[in-house]
Scaffold this active site. Structure first.
Site, PDB file in Angstrom:
ATOM      1  N   GLU A  46      57.101  17.077   5.077  1.00 32.14           N
ATOM      2  CA  GLU A  46      57.536  16.536   3.483  1.00 32.14           C
ATOM      3  C   GLU A  46      57.753  18.636   3.126  1.00 32.14           C
ATOM      4  OE1 GLU A  46      55.102  15.832   6.129  1.00 32.14           O
ATOM      5  OE2 GLU A  46      53.895  14.361   5.415  1.00 32.14           O
ATOM      6  N   ARG A 182      60.694  15.679  33.457  1.00 33.36           N
ATOM      7  CA  ARG A 182      60.316  16.274  34.199  1.00 33.36           C
ATOM      8  C   ARG A 182      60.437  17.016  32.610  1.00 33.36           C
ATOM      9  NH1 ARG A 182      60.432  17.860  40.015  1.00 33.36           N
ATOM     10  NH2 ARG A 182      59.647  16.351  40.500  1.00 33.36           N
ATOM     11  N   THR A 194      51.121  12.910  49.118  1.00 30.94           N
ATOM     12  CA  THR A 194      52.599  12.779  48.702  1.00 30.94           C
ATOM     13  C   THR A 194      52.567  14.341  48.694  1.00 30.94           C
ATOM     14  OG1 THR A 194      52.957  10.723  47.257  1.00 30.94           O
ATOM     15  CG2 THR A 194      54.752  12.888  46.863  1.00 30.94           C
ATOM     16  N   LEU A 202      57.746  20.138  41.653  1.00 29.16           N
ATOM     17  CA  LEU A 202      57.321  19.328  40.355  1.00 29.16           C
ATOM     18  C   LEU A 202      57.605  20.242  39.478  1.00 29.16           C
ATOM     19  CD1 LEU A 202      54.011  18.022  41.775  1.00 29.16           C
ATOM     20  CD2 LEU A 202      56.373  16.472  41.486  1.00 29.16           C
TER      21      LEU A 202
HETATM   22  C1  AOF Z   1      52.389  15.130   8.246  1.00 26.55           C
HETATM   23  N1  AOF Z   1      53.808  15.647   8.589  1.00 26.55           N
HETATM   24  O1  AOF Z   1      55.212  17.069   9.818  1.00 26.55           O
HETATM   25  C2  AOF Z   1      53.653  16.433  10.829  1.00 26.55           C
HETATM   26  C3  AOF Z   1      51.906  15.069  10.856  1.00 26.55           C
HETATM   27  O2  AOF Z   1      48.111  20.922  13.181  1.00 26.55           O
HETATM   28  P1  AOF Z   1      48.377  20.441  12.553  1.00 26.55           P
HETATM   29  O3  AOF Z   1      48.783  21.071  10.686  1.00 26.55           O
HETATM   30  O4  AOF Z   1      49.694  20.455  12.379  1.00 26.55           O
HETATM   31  O5  AOF Z   1      48.613  19.032  11.948  1.00 26.55           O
HETATM   32  C4  AOF Z   1      48.805  18.175  12.872  1.00 26.55           C
HETATM   33  C5  AOF Z   1      48.653  16.600  12.574  1.00 26.55           C
HETATM   34  O6  AOF Z   1      49.103  16.097  11.513  1.00 26.55           O
HETATM   35  C6  AOF Z   1      49.445  15.684  14.214  1.00 26.55           C
HETATM   36  O7  AOF Z   1      48.299  15.287  14.916  1.00 26.55           O
HETATM   37  C7  AOF Z   1      49.501  14.381  13.256  1.00 26.55           C
HETATM   38  O8  AOF Z   1      48.985  13.655  12.866  1.00 26.55           O
HETATM   39  C8  AOF Z   1      49.795  14.944  11.467  1.00 26.55           C
HETATM   40  N2  AOF Z   1      51.016  15.506  11.764  1.00 26.55           N
HETATM   41  N3  AOF Z   1      51.435  14.721   9.297  1.00 26.55           N
HETATM   42  O9  AOF Z   1      52.263  14.732   7.537  1.00 26.55           O
HETATM   43  C9  AOF Z   1      54.835  15.608   9.307  1.00 26.55           C
HETATM   44  N4  AOF Z   1      53.562  16.510  12.202  1.00 26.55           N
HETATM   45 ZN    ZN Z   2      50.852  16.931   6.773  1.00 31.01          ZN
END
Ligand code: AOF
Ligand code: ZN
Length: 351
Positions: A46, A182, A194, A202
Site C-alpha cells: 500500500e 529447492r 537418506t 541438498l
Molecule cells: C500489508 N501489506 O504489503 C504486506 C503485509 O514486519 P512487517 O512490518 O513488514 O509486517 C509483516 C506482516 O505484515 C506480515 O506478517 C503480514 O501479516 C503483513 N504483510 N501487510 O498490509 C503488505 N506484506
Molecule cells: Zn502493511
C-alpha cells in the site's frame, strides 16, 4: 485484483517470511498508482502504491478506491500500519482479496478501516489470493510449515535398491527442476538413512537462487561428520535427542548464518510433530521433504502434508527394492513429462 496479484508475484523470493502482496489505486476506471511488497522488512504494498501516484494525480487519492490482495495491516511491525496510512489519505473504499491470518492483524486491519468510516469489500478473487501465499497461510493457520513431499520412483514403484547404494532414477532435466523447487522453499528435510546412503548436498546448485535450510533427522547422532550435510555450508539443522545449539533462532535461520546447528527433541512425543513445531518456532514456512520412504510415509500417516510431487522414470525397472510411499489421493492435479520422467503433482484436500 488481477493486477494486484501480478504485482505481488514480482516480490517472489525476496519477501519471505512475509507474504507477497500487490496493490493498485483506481480512480474512475484508471489506475493512478500501483505497488507491491518488494523486499522483506521494507515498505508494504500500500505504501509503494500510494507513493507511486504522480504529483498531478495526488488530489485524486481521497476519491480513489484502493485494491489490496491481502488485508491491510493494523500493527507496528517493521513498518507502521497500512490501515492508518489509508485512513490518513482519506481513501473511502478498500477492496481486499483475503484476510491476513497473522496474529497481529487477523481482521484488525479491516475493523480499523470500518471504524474510521471506510467501506471495505472483502473476498475478491479470494481463492487466487490464498493460493498465491499458500505457504504463509498454512504456516499461520496450522502453525506448521507448508509441507511438500517429493520422491523419485522407478516404473515398478521402487525408490531405492536394497544394496545401500544410491539409485539414480531421475534425469538431468528433472534434477534441475528439483533444484528450482529447492530455491522456492525455506527448508529441506531428509531422514537419517537418506543422509547416510545418498550423502546428498541438498543445495540448489543447478539453479540460481537461495539455498534452503537443510534439516536432517539423526536421533542418536550417528551420522559421520564426513557427510556433505555435516559441512555446515549452507546451514544444516540436526534433529537429535542429545544436544541443542542455544544460538539457533528464527533470526539466524532467516539470515542463513552458515554452520551445523543441533535441535534437541525428546523421546516422549511424536518426533514429526516436534520437527514441525521447531520449524514453526524458527519461522521455516515451507519444507521440501526429499526422503526417505519411512519419513515420507510417516508424514502421510499423520496427514501433515500439503503437496506431493512424484517423479516416475517410466523406462526404469529394478524389480527388487524399497517400495515407494503410497498416497491416498489418487488423481494428480498436474502432470508433466521431461523425457523418460513423468512428474505428477498431488494436493492434499483431506485435512
Ligand atoms: C500489508 N501489506 O504489503 C504486506 C503485509 O514486519 P512487517 O512490518 O513488514 O509486517 C509483516 C506482516 O505484515 C506480515 O506478517 C503480514 O501479516 C503483513 N504483510 N501487510 O498490509 C503488505 N506484506
Ligand atoms: Zn502493511
Amino acid at each position: 485484483m488481477q493486477r494486484c496479484l501480478q504485482l505481488a508475484k514480482l516480490g517472489a523470493g525476496r519477501v519471505a517470511p512475509n507474504p507477497m502482496v500487490g496493490s493498485v489505486l483506481v480512480y474512475e476506471n484508471r489506475i493512478i498508482g500501483e505497488g507491491y511488497h518488494e523486499v522483506y522488512g521494507k515498505a508494504h504494498a500500500e505504501v509503494n502504491c500510494i507513493n507511486s501516484v504522480r504529483p498531478e494525480d495526488a488530489h485524486l487519492i481521497p476519491l480513489a478506491t484502493i485494491y489490496v490482495s491481502l488485508e491491510p495491516c493494523a500493527h507496528f511491525g517493521k513498518t507502521p500500519p497500512c490501515a492508518d496510512l489509508i485512513i490518513k489519505h482519506g481513501i473511502q473504499t478498500v477492496v481486499v482479496g483475503c484476510r491476513d491470518p497473522f496474529k497481529e492483524v487477523n481482521g484488525k486491519g479491516i475493523e480499523k478501516l470500518q471504524q474510521a468510516g471506510v467501506t471495505v469489500i472483502t473476498g475478491v478473487l479470494e481463492q487466487d489470493c490464498l493460493e498465491l501465499n499458500k505457504r504463509f497461510f498454512t504456516f499461520h493457520t496450522r502453525h506448521r510449515p507448508y509441507m511438500i513431499l517429493k520422491w523419485a520412483k522407478t516404473a515398478d514403484d521402487k525408490i531405492a535398491s536394497y544394496s545401500n547404494t544410491r539409485l539414480i532414477i531421475s534425469n538431468e532435466f528433472t534434477n534441475r527442476l528439483v533444484h528450482k523447487w529447492r530455491t522456492e522453499e525455506t527448508g529441506i528435510l531428509v531422514g537419517t538413512q537418506t543422509a547416510r546412503v545418498d550423502n546428498p548436498q541438498l543445495t540448489a546448485r543447478l539453479w540460481q537462487g537461495k539455498h534452503p535450510v537443510r534439516m536432517v533427522i539423526d536421533k542418536d547422532l550417528k551420522l559421520p561428520s564426513s557427510l556433505h550435510l555435516m559441512q555446515g555450508s549452507p546451514v544444516t539443522i540436526v534433529f537429535n535427542t542429545q544436544k541443542h545449539s542455544e544460538e539457533l533462532d528464527a533470526k539466524l535461520v532467516n539470515a542463513r548464518i552458515e554452520g551445523v546447528y543441533y535441535y534437541q527433541v525428546n523421546n516422549d512425543t511424536s518426533l514429526l510433530h516436534q520437527v514441525l513445531n521447531a520449524c514453526y518456532l524458527l519461522q521455516i514456512q515451507s519444507v521440501l521433504v526429499e526422503g526417505g520412504a519411512y519419513l515420507q510415509q510417516s508424514i502421510i500417516a499423520e496427514n501433515c502434508w500439503d503437496e506431493a510431487r512424484v517423479i516416475t522414470n517410466e523406462q526404469l525397472w529394478v524389480k527388487e527394492g524399497l517400495a515407494a510411499p503410497k498416497l491416498e489421493t489418487a488423481t494428480p492435479v498436474a502432470t508433466c513429462q521431461l523425457q523418460n520422467d513423468r512428474i505428477d503433482t498431488y494436493i492434499n484436500n483431506q485435512q
